[in-house]
Design a protein around this motif. Structure first.
Motif, PDB file in Angstrom:
ATOM      1  N   PRO A  63     -40.898 -17.883  39.476  1.00 24.23           N
ATOM      2  CA  PRO A  63     -40.658 -18.494  38.168  1.00 24.23           C
ATOM      3  C   PRO A  63     -41.493 -17.832  37.073  1.00 24.23           C
ATOM      4  N   GLY A  64     -40.935 -17.800  35.880  1.00 22.23           N
ATOM      5  CA  GLY A  64     -41.702 -17.346  34.715  1.00 22.23           C
ATOM      6  C   GLY A  64     -42.185 -15.918  34.797  1.00 22.23           C
ATOM      7  N   ARG A  85     -43.750 -14.198  31.762  1.00 28.79           N
ATOM      8  CA  ARG A  85     -45.091 -14.617  31.310  1.00 28.79           C
ATOM      9  C   ARG A  85     -46.021 -14.731  32.519  1.00 28.79           C
ATOM     10  N   THR A 115     -49.400 -20.300  33.267  1.00 23.76           N
ATOM     11  CA  THR A 115     -48.793 -18.969  33.289  1.00 23.76           C
ATOM     12  C   THR A 115     -47.708 -18.927  34.355  1.00 23.76           C
ATOM     13  N   GLY A 116     -46.814 -17.937  34.240  1.00 21.66           N
ATOM     14  CA  GLY A 116     -45.749 -17.777  35.211  1.00 21.66           C
ATOM     15  C   GLY A 116     -46.233 -17.126  36.489  1.00 21.66           C
ATOM     16  N   ARG A 119     -46.272 -16.927  40.912  1.00 21.43           N
ATOM     17  CA  ARG A 119     -46.557 -17.814  42.031  1.00 21.43           C
ATOM     18  C   ARG A 119     -47.625 -17.172  42.902  1.00 21.43           C
TER      19      ARG A 119
END
Length: 450
Positions: free
Chosen positions: A228-229, A232, A254-255, A257
């Motif tokens: 995800p993300g 960013r 923040t993006g 994982r």
């Protein structure tokens, strides 16, 4: 530093050319932790340093990380104001020049004057080292001019500089994990033969050294390994305890994982032998390592073992190796591939006998006009055909290499039909050979800039 507290180390760059907006969230997270903290920038790949040496030939004040201003300007004043130390290898071929620029930048920002240490000892390109390199390389010793020769030195001079009170430590070619091990040595006061602790902090450095790879960047594969993300992406922070074990995290909000899979992928990255990862500081063994989720976007690494460091240091020797030239041209519409192949055949006939010529047919929708979401989402109109011809070669002289550039450009009118979008480039080519030299022959240390 208080060596009873965990040490927090954040990474804000994994290579030269990395994102320049990554540091600010990392620095704010380090400050918010309230713990002793260090920010590292890892910007030096194998050939980056040789290119930096070439840049310095044309401009003596150059040769350090070209994005230094962009990387440091957003965070330097905050780091100095809150005691977040900075350790980097963006000195490249000119660490002293980088240090002078950092001092100027602090002044421009109205920050306090930083104490800047410059690590030395990695540069073996001088004439006094030629005999040692020739002995180590044997018949592989380049006959062409040497652009750079640098040893992968270890963490000790970084640790010594931090113990001496440096706010910023600028290095040239140090081993990537040593950027993390050096601060850990200074903070915890470990002995240089405390192999297990040194190995654990080294692997913490290995997890951080490529920046956002461990937070999902290089991990991402849509529909299979979703992240995800990604636009960013957060950069990693490690918490190292007094035994060297670490927890990997990233700034909140923040993006990306961090989970067991992203950490395991990075743990194995560029690891030739999991039982014997050779570094200048220690031989790390991860065969008994344990990776466990410690919370959302937090992963704990334990169980790394260490063995005595090697008696030798790796040296990369880069030498001038002629000129590289490439050219591209696109063909679209019916029989695009056939026309591109014919163009490649024309190049081979006209350049026959000069040098091996590499021809590639690449591309999808490099010419197709319209809403770019069509190809981003995999929706292309039926029958769209788009082929881009790429030709490349290497020759000793600039004049000979330039022949390819001219021939690709001539395809505009000399056929086949419908070629367009020519792009050409030329650059000096560097060759690389590696060897091992005795550790005792490489003297390292640091100098505090006045």
């Amino acid at each position: 530093m208080d060596n009873t507290q965990p040490l927090h180390i954040g990474c804000a760059a994994g290579f030269s050319g990395d994102r320049t907006d990554a540091a600010a969230p990392v620095v704010e997270a380090l400050i918010a932790s309230g713990r002793p903290a260090v920010l590292i920038f890892e910007t030096l790949a194998e050939r980056t340093l040789a290119l930096a040496q070439l840049a310095r030939r044309g401009q003596p004040d150059a040769g350090y990380e070209p994005l230094l201003d962009d990387l440091l300007r957003p965070v330097l004043a905050r780091c100095l104001a809150h005691g977040v130390r900075i350790v980097s290898n963006f000195g490249a071929a000119n660490p002293a020049g980088a240090a002078r620029r950092i001092a100027q930048l602090a002044q421009e920002l109205g920050a306090r004057a930083p104490r800047i240490a410059v690590v030395h000892g990695d540069d073996l390109s001088g004439p006094q080292h030629r005999g040692m390199l020739a002995q180590a390389l044997g018949d592989r010793m380049p006959t062409e001019p040497i652009a750079s020769a640098n040893a992968y030195i270890g963490a000790l001079p970084i640790a010594d500089a931090l113990r001496a009170g440096a706010d910023v430590v600028v290095c040239g070619r140090v081993a990537d994990p040593s950027l993390v091990l050096g601060p850990a040595l200074a903070h915890f006061g470990w002995r240089m033969d405390d192999w297990d602790r040194l190995a654990r902090a080294t692997m913490a450095g290995h997890l951080l050294e490529c920046g956002s790879q461990v937070t999902g960047g290089y991990f991402a594969d849509p529909g299979y390994k979703d992240v995800p993300g990604l636009a960013r992406l957060g950069y990693p922070i490690t918490e190292i305890d007094a035994d060297g074990h670490c927890t990997i995290a990233k700034p909140e909000g923040t993006g990306g994982r961090i989970d067991e899979r992203t950490v395991k992928e990075q743990l194995l990255y560029e690891l030739h032998d999991p039982a014997a990862y050779l570094t200048p500081d220690v031989v790390a063994d991860i065969t008994a390592a344990r990776v466990a989720q410690a919370g959302p976007d937090r992963v704990r690494l334990e169980g790394v073992l260490g063995h005595a460091r090697p008696d030798t240091l790796k040296v990369n020797v880069c030498f001038e190796s002629g000129w590289f030239a490439e050219g591209e041209i696109s063909y679209a519409g019916p029989r695009a591939a056939e026309r591109a192949r014919l163009a490649g055949q024309v190049l081979r006939e006209r350049l026959a006998g000069m040098a091996p010529l590499r021809i590639d047919l690449i591309g999808v929708a490099s010419i197709f006009e319209g809403d770019d979401s069509a190809w981003l989402e995999g929706r292309l109109p039926p029958g769209v055909q788009d082929v881009r011809l790429r030709a490349a070669w290497q020759l000793p002289s600039h004049a000979d290499a330039q022949r390819l550039v001219r021939e690709v450009t001539a395809l505009y009118c000399a056929g086949p039909a419908g070629g367009g979008g020519v792009r050409t480039a030329m650059r000096p080519r560097l060759g690389t050979v590696s060897c091992l030299v005795p550790r005792a022959a490489v003297e390292t240390g640091f100098m505090m800039m006045e």
